[in-house]
Design an enzyme around this catalytic site. Structure first.
Site, PDB file in Angstrom:
ATOM      1  N   HIS A  34       4.700   7.205  -9.628  1.00  0.00           N
ATOM      2  CA  HIS A  34       5.317   6.322  -8.630  1.00  0.00           C
ATOM      3  C   HIS A  34       6.452   5.518  -9.270  1.00  0.00           C
ATOM      4  O   HIS A  34       7.510   5.335  -8.685  1.00  0.00           O
ATOM      5  CB  HIS A  34       4.287   5.327  -8.081  1.00  0.00           C
ATOM      6  CG  HIS A  34       3.127   5.959  -7.364  1.00  0.00           C
ATOM      7  ND1 HIS A  34       1.847   5.889  -7.839  1.00  0.00           N
ATOM      8  CD2 HIS A  34       3.060   6.648  -6.200  1.00  0.00           C
ATOM      9  CE1 HIS A  34       1.025   6.503  -7.001  1.00  0.00           C
ATOM     10  NE2 HIS A  34       1.731   6.984  -5.992  1.00  0.00           N
ATOM     11  N   LYS A 145       8.235  15.840  -6.348  1.00  0.00           N
ATOM     12  CA  LYS A 145       8.079  17.296  -6.204  1.00  0.00           C
ATOM     13  C   LYS A 145       6.609  17.699  -6.329  1.00  0.00           C
ATOM     14  O   LYS A 145       6.245  18.825  -6.028  1.00  0.00           O
ATOM     15  CB  LYS A 145       8.879  18.009  -7.292  1.00  0.00           C
ATOM     16  CG  LYS A 145      10.382  17.956  -7.094  1.00  0.00           C
ATOM     17  CD  LYS A 145      11.049  18.754  -8.209  1.00  0.00           C
ATOM     18  CE  LYS A 145      12.552  18.764  -8.066  1.00  0.00           C
ATOM     19  NZ  LYS A 145      13.170  19.482  -9.208  1.00  0.00           N
TER      20      LYS A 145
HETATM   21  P1  AMP Z   1       1.126   8.989  -3.013  1.00  0.00           P
HETATM   22  O1  AMP Z   1       0.925   7.545  -3.344  1.00  0.00           O
HETATM   23  O2  AMP Z   1       0.190   9.911  -3.730  1.00  0.00           O
HETATM   24  O3  AMP Z   1       1.246   9.253  -1.543  1.00  0.00           O
HETATM   25  O4  AMP Z   1       2.560   9.362  -3.629  1.00  0.00           O
HETATM   26  C1  AMP Z   1       3.715   8.640  -3.274  1.00  0.00           C
HETATM   27  C2  AMP Z   1       4.919   9.389  -3.790  1.00  0.00           C
HETATM   28  O5  AMP Z   1       4.839   9.514  -5.209  1.00  0.00           O
HETATM   29  C3  AMP Z   1       5.039  10.814  -3.220  1.00  0.00           C
HETATM   30  O6  AMP Z   1       6.397  11.106  -2.952  1.00  0.00           O
HETATM   31  C4  AMP Z   1       4.504  11.649  -4.361  1.00  0.00           C
HETATM   32  O7  AMP Z   1       5.014  12.975  -4.359  1.00  0.00           O
HETATM   33  C5  AMP Z   1       5.005  10.871  -5.554  1.00  0.00           C
HETATM   34  N1  AMP Z   1       4.224  11.201  -6.749  1.00  0.00           N
HETATM   35  C6  AMP Z   1       2.876  11.163  -6.865  1.00  0.00           C
HETATM   36  N2  AMP Z   1       2.509  11.584  -8.093  1.00  0.00           N
HETATM   37  C7  AMP Z   1       3.649  11.905  -8.752  1.00  0.00           C
HETATM   38  C8  AMP Z   1       3.939  12.404 -10.061  1.00  0.00           C
HETATM   39  N3  AMP Z   1       2.980  12.677 -10.942  1.00  0.00           N
HETATM   40  N4  AMP Z   1       5.231  12.623 -10.393  1.00  0.00           N
HETATM   41  C9  AMP Z   1       6.223  12.360  -9.499  1.00  0.00           C
HETATM   42  N5  AMP Z   1       6.020  11.885  -8.258  1.00  0.00           N
HETATM   43  C10 AMP Z   1       4.755  11.657  -7.884  1.00  0.00           C
END
Ligand code: AMP
Length: 274
Positions: A34, A145
């Site tokens: 994030h 991604k």
């Molecule tokens: P989430 O809180 O899991 O809904 O994720 C929020 C955003 O962070 C989304 O756009 C995810 O794709 C991105 N995200 C989550 N984990 C990663 C990671 N390891 N690397 C890059 N982006 C991430």
């Protein structure tokens, strides 16, 4: 940093921001993945808005909505230190009214891979992202991604609905051992964390094979399966082009290799863009 909980206040605060605005929507329990999105938003915009909202409409019956990790105080601190201007943390009753008009993922994308395994998940995700983009009206919005299908659908939604926001794809952030960072990794025991490394190992193996000119999707998938099957319960291994059509042969510059697998009671996804 100001913390906002209602949509009216968010709209008002957004309207006072001048210059470019970067937006990072999240479900909280923030980690370095994030943070890399927030840093990119910071680097390329004058102002940054982050949202933390565990969106109920994208969870299916029986999924982990109730036990999804929450780290509210730590998340606030992380955002403050990262220089976020507005942190939006609404409740479900602020975000939704009963019986809403919804956006549906298109047939192919809605039904394959994650869409197939989690029917309705993408409809709920698009519903909340559309709301959040309209509320924050950002110049740029940052998505990982890691959720490749989600990113493709949001890009398509922005195009279809003539949204003015530029959707920015961000690279996957991993632990030093290779595990793709995810809030759901908090569910893993130390032993399960070791097993979970099979996902990234299988993708590394695929990279090596492609570098050695092995382009046959079936051969690559079989090699990945060998690595995954002893450590995880595989849901799918897929080799698709950037429009998510299955490929018989890897096309360099137009391929995503995706894996979804269970480690104990935790479902993990990872992928590789070639
Ligand atoms: P989430 O809180 O899991 O809904 O994720 C929020 C955003 O962070 C989304 O756009 C995810 O794709 C991105 N995200 C989550 N984990 C990663 C990671 N390891 N690397 C890059 N982006 C991430």
């Amino acid at each position: 940093m100001i913390i906002i909980e209602t949509t009216d206040e968010l709209i008002k605060a957004r309207d006072t921001l001048e210059g470019s605005v970067g937006f990072v929507p999240t479900m909280g329990a923030l980690h370095e993945g994030h943070l890399s999105l927030i840093h990119q938003a910071k680097a390329h915009n004058e102002r940054v808005i982050v949202s933390i909202f565990i969106n109920p409409t994208q969870f299916l019956e029986g999924e982990d909505l109730d036990k999804y990790p929450k780290k509210i105080e730590a998340d606030k601190e992380i955002c403050k230190r990262a220089g976020v201007d507005i942190l939006f943390m609404p409740t479900a009753s602020i975000m939704y009214e009963p019986d809403e008009l919804v956006i549906m993922a298109p047939a192919i994308m809605g039904y394959i891979l994650e869409g197939n395994r989690r029917p309705g998940h993408f409809d709920g995700m698009l519903q909340v992202v559309m709301k959040l983009l309209n509320l924050t009206n950002p110049t740029n919005a940052y998505f990982g991604k890691k959720d490749a299908q989600q990113l493709a659908l949001i890009t398509q939604m922005a195009r279809t609905y003539h949204l003015r926001t530029h959707i920015v794809p961000c690279d996957i952030v991993r632990s030093p051992q290779g595990l793709a960072l995810s809030s759901r990794n908090l569910y893993l025991s130390p032993e399960e964390k070791q097993k979970a490394l099979a996902l990234s190992r299988s993708l590394k193996r695929a990279t090596k094979m492609v570098m050695n000119h092995e382009m046959d999707a079936l051969i690559i998938k079989n090699a990945m399966e060998e690595i995954l099957e002893s450590q995880t319960e595989i849901e799918y291994i897929a080799i698709v082009n950037r429009d998510f059509h299955p490929l018989g042969r890897v096309e360099v510059g137009n391929t995503i290799i995706l894996v979804a697998a269970w480690v104990g009671a935790t479902r993990l996804i990872d992928n590789l863009w070639i």
